[in-house]
Design a protein around this motif. Structure first.
Motif, PDB file in Angstrom:
ATOM      1  N   ALA A 192      32.994  -3.857  88.665  1.00  0.00           N
ATOM      2  CA  ALA A 192      33.764  -3.626  87.438  1.00  0.00           C
ATOM      3  C   ALA A 192      34.433  -4.939  87.044  1.00  0.00           C
ATOM      4  O   ALA A 192      35.429  -5.345  87.662  1.00  0.00           O
ATOM      5  CB  ALA A 192      34.800  -2.533  87.663  1.00  0.00           C
ATOM      6  N   LYS A 240      36.390  -5.840  84.917  1.00  0.00           N
ATOM      7  CA  LYS A 240      37.804  -5.874  84.524  1.00  0.00           C
ATOM      8  C   LYS A 240      38.726  -6.272  85.670  1.00  0.00           C
ATOM      9  O   LYS A 240      39.814  -6.777  85.446  1.00  0.00           O
ATOM     10  CB  LYS A 240      38.239  -4.541  83.913  1.00  0.00           C
ATOM     11  N   GLU A 300      29.493  -3.912  85.627  1.00  0.00           N
ATOM     12  CA  GLU A 300      29.980  -2.850  84.758  1.00  0.00           C
ATOM     13  C   GLU A 300      31.000  -3.460  83.817  1.00  0.00           C
ATOM     14  O   GLU A 300      31.949  -4.105  84.255  1.00  0.00           O
ATOM     15  CB  GLU A 300      30.622  -1.757  85.617  1.00  0.00           C
ATOM     16  N   ARG A 323      29.228  10.613  80.987  1.00  0.00           N
ATOM     17  CA  ARG A 323      30.399  10.547  81.859  1.00  0.00           C
ATOM     18  C   ARG A 323      31.021  11.934  81.931  1.00  0.00           C
ATOM     19  O   ARG A 323      31.267  12.570  80.907  1.00  0.00           O
ATOM     20  CB  ARG A 323      31.413   9.526  81.354  1.00  0.00           C
ATOM     21  N   HIS A 371      27.634   9.967  85.000  1.00  0.00           N
ATOM     22  CA  HIS A 371      28.549   8.943  85.499  1.00  0.00           C
ATOM     23  C   HIS A 371      29.882   9.610  85.808  1.00  0.00           C
ATOM     24  O   HIS A 371      30.406  10.360  84.983  1.00  0.00           O
ATOM     25  CB  HIS A 371      28.714   7.857  84.414  1.00  0.00           C
ATOM     26  N   PHE A 409      33.834   8.850  87.499  1.00  0.00           N
ATOM     27  CA  PHE A 409      34.791   7.897  88.096  1.00  0.00           C
ATOM     28  C   PHE A 409      36.109   8.612  88.307  1.00  0.00           C
ATOM     29  O   PHE A 409      37.075   8.417  87.588  1.00  0.00           O
ATOM     30  CB  PHE A 409      34.962   6.641  87.223  1.00  0.00           C
ATOM     31  N   SER A 418      40.410   6.079  91.978  1.00  0.00           N
ATOM     32  CA  SER A 418      40.563   4.650  92.194  1.00  0.00           C
ATOM     33  C   SER A 418      41.417   4.479  93.446  1.00  0.00           C
ATOM     34  O   SER A 418      42.330   5.268  93.686  1.00  0.00           O
ATOM     35  CB  SER A 418      41.263   4.042  90.972  1.00  0.00           C
ATOM     36  N   ASN A 419      41.114   3.468  94.246  1.00  0.00           N
ATOM     37  CA  ASN A 419      42.005   3.124  95.353  1.00  0.00           C
ATOM     38  C   ASN A 419      42.304   4.298  96.301  1.00  0.00           C
ATOM     39  O   ASN A 419      43.462   4.669  96.486  1.00  0.00           O
ATOM     40  CB  ASN A 419      43.318   2.592  94.747  1.00  0.00           C
ATOM     41  N   GLU A 464      30.635   2.123  92.061  1.00  0.00           N
ATOM     42  CA  GLU A 464      31.308   1.041  91.343  1.00  0.00           C
ATOM     43  C   GLU A 464      32.520   0.574  92.117  1.00  0.00           C
ATOM     44  O   GLU A 464      33.198   1.371  92.754  1.00  0.00           O
ATOM     45  CB  GLU A 464      31.840   1.559  89.994  1.00  0.00           C
ATOM     46  N   SER A 465      32.797  -0.707  92.023  1.00  0.00           N
ATOM     47  CA  SER A 465      34.031  -1.204  92.617  1.00  0.00           C
ATOM     48  C   SER A 465      34.513  -2.438  91.876  1.00  0.00           C
ATOM     49  O   SER A 465      33.729  -3.287  91.464  1.00  0.00           O
ATOM     50  CB  SER A 465      33.800  -1.577  94.080  1.00  0.00           C
ATOM     51  N   GLY A 466      35.837  -2.498  91.735  1.00  0.00           N
ATOM     52  CA  GLY A 466      36.465  -3.706  91.222  1.00  0.00           C
ATOM     53  C   GLY A 466      37.284  -4.338  92.326  1.00  0.00           C
ATOM     54  O   GLY A 466      36.906  -5.308  92.977  1.00  0.00           O
ATOM     55  N   ARG A 467      38.433  -3.716  92.601  1.00  0.00           N
ATOM     56  CA  ARG A 467      39.435  -4.315  93.500  1.00  0.00           C
ATOM     57  C   ARG A 467      38.916  -4.637  94.898  1.00  0.00           C
ATOM     58  O   ARG A 467      39.291  -5.650  95.480  1.00  0.00           O
ATOM     59  CB  ARG A 467      40.662  -3.393  93.580  1.00  0.00           C
ATOM     60  N   TYR A 473      43.000  -7.679  89.266  1.00  0.00           N
ATOM     61  CA  TYR A 473      44.005  -7.344  88.253  1.00  0.00           C
ATOM     62  C   TYR A 473      45.116  -8.389  88.218  1.00  0.00           C
ATOM     63  O   TYR A 473      46.298  -8.067  88.259  1.00  0.00           O
ATOM     64  CB  TYR A 473      44.536  -5.918  88.483  1.00  0.00           C
TER      65      TYR A 473
HETATM   66  C1  LIG Z   1      38.469   0.269  86.518  1.00  0.00           C
HETATM   67  C2  LIG Z   1      37.185   0.900  86.815  1.00  0.00           C
HETATM   68  C3  LIG Z   1      36.514   0.604  88.009  1.00  0.00           C
HETATM   69  C4  LIG Z   1      37.106  -0.292  89.070  1.00  0.00           C
HETATM   70  O1  LIG Z   1      38.169   0.312  89.722  1.00  0.00           O
HETATM   71  P1  LIG Z   1      38.728  -0.303  91.112  1.00  0.00           P
HETATM   72  O2  LIG Z   1      39.821   0.603  91.487  1.00  0.00           O
HETATM   73  O3  LIG Z   1      39.190  -1.689  90.793  1.00  0.00           O
HETATM   74  O4  LIG Z   1      37.592  -0.304  92.070  1.00  0.00           O
HETATM   75  C5  LIG Z   1      35.274   1.173  88.216  1.00  0.00           C
HETATM   76  N1  LIG Z   1      34.718   1.997  87.302  1.00  0.00           N
HETATM   77  C6  LIG Z   1      35.333   2.329  86.146  1.00  0.00           C
HETATM   78  C7  LIG Z   1      34.667   3.240  85.194  1.00  0.00           C
HETATM   79  C8  LIG Z   1      36.582   1.788  85.863  1.00  0.00           C
HETATM   80  O5  LIG Z   1      37.200   2.107  84.721  1.00  0.00           O
END
Ligand SMILES: *Cc1c(COP(=O)(O)O)cnc(C)c1O
Length: 412
Positions: free
Chosen positions: A43, A45, A67, A137, A184, A186, A189-190, A269-272, A369
């Motif tokens: 992700a 962002k 993503e 989604r 999809h 989601f 988170s965390n 999916e992963s961001g952090r 972030y």
């Molecule tokens: C923000 C977001 C993520 C990433 O979230 P993390 O907690 O940083 O892993 C993944 N998928 C979607 C759709 C998001 O909005």
């Protein structure tokens, strides 16, 4: 003095130091925690820094896809080397202009948030003579585990309410320019621990199978979301999920037997998790003061530098580390930034070592972030310096700049 403090003194504070070795380690650990057929989307962002993006796309064996949900993120991931075919475009407010831009760049996979969104995607794709692969989604009516940011089962701008999908069936599958290929999710988170993460994935896989059945279709692609966790602005280690692989494989075997042979592609999916522990925020102490019995440490960076969660109205449980682990914590004070707003607080009444103007403190686990999730322009201070290293090797030093571009009138 460690390398980070030296870098901060050399290039100035506030500054972020990102270590690509740690990004690579997180990427490796996460791929190891997943069954080998499962795809992983980063992700953008969480941190769209070009070198971090490039590192996540690299990797000998399996590499991340991207993503995104804006044309800015599109440009960032394309210039980091991602191909249109490796991108998933998400978000509840996709405009005709950005859809055209994404489709023209070769993006074909879209998360669809509503019927209106589906029609918008279809119209943009039809104008270009292409077909967009769409994942519905799903905002599931039920959830299983607890989490800090829950985005499921409540009214939301994200996704189709799962209970409404059966009645929408006729309207989803014949929109010109689109092909609904899957779903999809989601929801989380965390996640607080591996058990919650596994619980949520099991639940999601089961809901996905039920949605598939209710829609009378066969999914070719299911993105089951994320929730992979990492400490944020406090000390501590990134977890390694030793039991996830087998648990996920078990749930997929039960509900999507074709997943092992690619009949249905599965993604997470992963961001952090991928970037969080790669980053350290270095901030300088500008001043100290006492007011009515409380102490304040005034830093050269606050929510303009590291505002991710405080910008969303939450004070972070920030902890500060001095480089010498042996230094005792001997005062309680609030860590505040330089902005002219009482909201510029990084940590309220936290334990700190003795500090003096000119000291540099470091906030660990600050790779996700950070700058782009901050009030970068508020009060007109420069964006923090971003320093990229790979272990001992210094790779780049840069800063985001913003400027006004006139569409009408002229620059004074
Ligand atoms: C923000 C977001 C993520 C990433 O979230 P993390 O907690 O940083 O892993 C993944 N998928 C979607 C759709 C998001 O909005």
């Amino acid at each position: 003095m460690t390398g980070h403090t030296e870098l901060a003194k050399r290039f100035g504070t506030p500054s972020y130091v990102y270590d690509l070795e740690r990004v690579a380690a997180a990427r490796g650990d996460l791929f190891d925690a997943l069954p080998e057929q499962v795809e992983l989307f980063y992700a953008a962002k969480a941190n769209p820094h070009p070198e971090l993006l490039r590192e996540l796309r690299a990797g000998e064996g399996r590499r991340c896809r991207a993503e995104i949900s804006s044309t800015g993120e599109l440009a960032a991931v394309l210039s980091a080397g991602f191909d249109g075919g490796e991108i998933l475009y998400t978000g509840p407010g996709k405009t005709a202009g950005e859809l055209t831009e994404a489709l023209s760049a070769g993006v074909r996979l879209f998360s669809v948030e509503s019927l209106g969104d589906l029609h918008g995607i279809g119209a943009a794709a039809s104008r270009l003579g292409v077909v967009a692969t769409c994942l519905l989604r799903v905002n599931s009516a039920s959830a299983s585990a607890t989490s800090s940011i829950r985005m499921t089962g409540v009214p939301s701008q994200f996704g189709f309410d799962s209970e409404t999908l059966p009645e929408l069936r006729e309207q989803l599958f014949d929109v010109p320019g689109t092909e609904v290929a899957g779903a999809h999710f989601f929801p989380l988170s965390n996640a607080k621990d591996e058990a919650s993460l596994i619980g949520e994935f099991r639940h999601t896989v089961e809901v996905a199978a039920r949605v598939q059945q209710e829609l009378g279709t066969r999914f070719r692609f299911v993105d089951i979301g994320g929730g992979f966790s990492v400490p944020y602005a406090v000390g501590g280690e990134r977890p390694v999920y030793g039991g996830l692989r087998a648990a996920m494989a078990g749930a997929l075997d039960e509900w999507f037997p074709g997943w092992r042979t690619g009949e249905v592609r599965i993604a997470v999916e992963s961001g952090r998790y991928l970037v969080g522990d790669s980053g350290t925020l270095m901030v300088g102490v500008v001043n100290l003061k006492e007011s009515r019995g409380r102490r304040f440490v005034i830093l050269d960076g606050g929510i303009n530098t590291f505002g991710g969660m405080s910008g969303l109205g939450r004070i972070m449980p920030v902890s500060v580390r001095l480089d010498d682990e042996g230094i005792p914590l001997e005062q309680i004070a609030s860590l505040v930034g330089p902005l002219c707003t009482p909201g510029d607080v990084l940590g309220r009444d936290i334990e700190l070592p003795a500090l003096a103007p000119g000291d540099v403190v470091s906030i660990p686990n600050a790779g996700a972030y950070g700058p782009t999730a901050s009030l970068l322009m508020f009060l007109g201070r420069p964006a923090p310096t971003e320093i990229v290293v790979r272990g001992e090797e210094l790779l780049s030093v840069s800063r985001i700049e913003h400027s006004r571009a006139y569409q009408l009138g002229r620059e004074l």
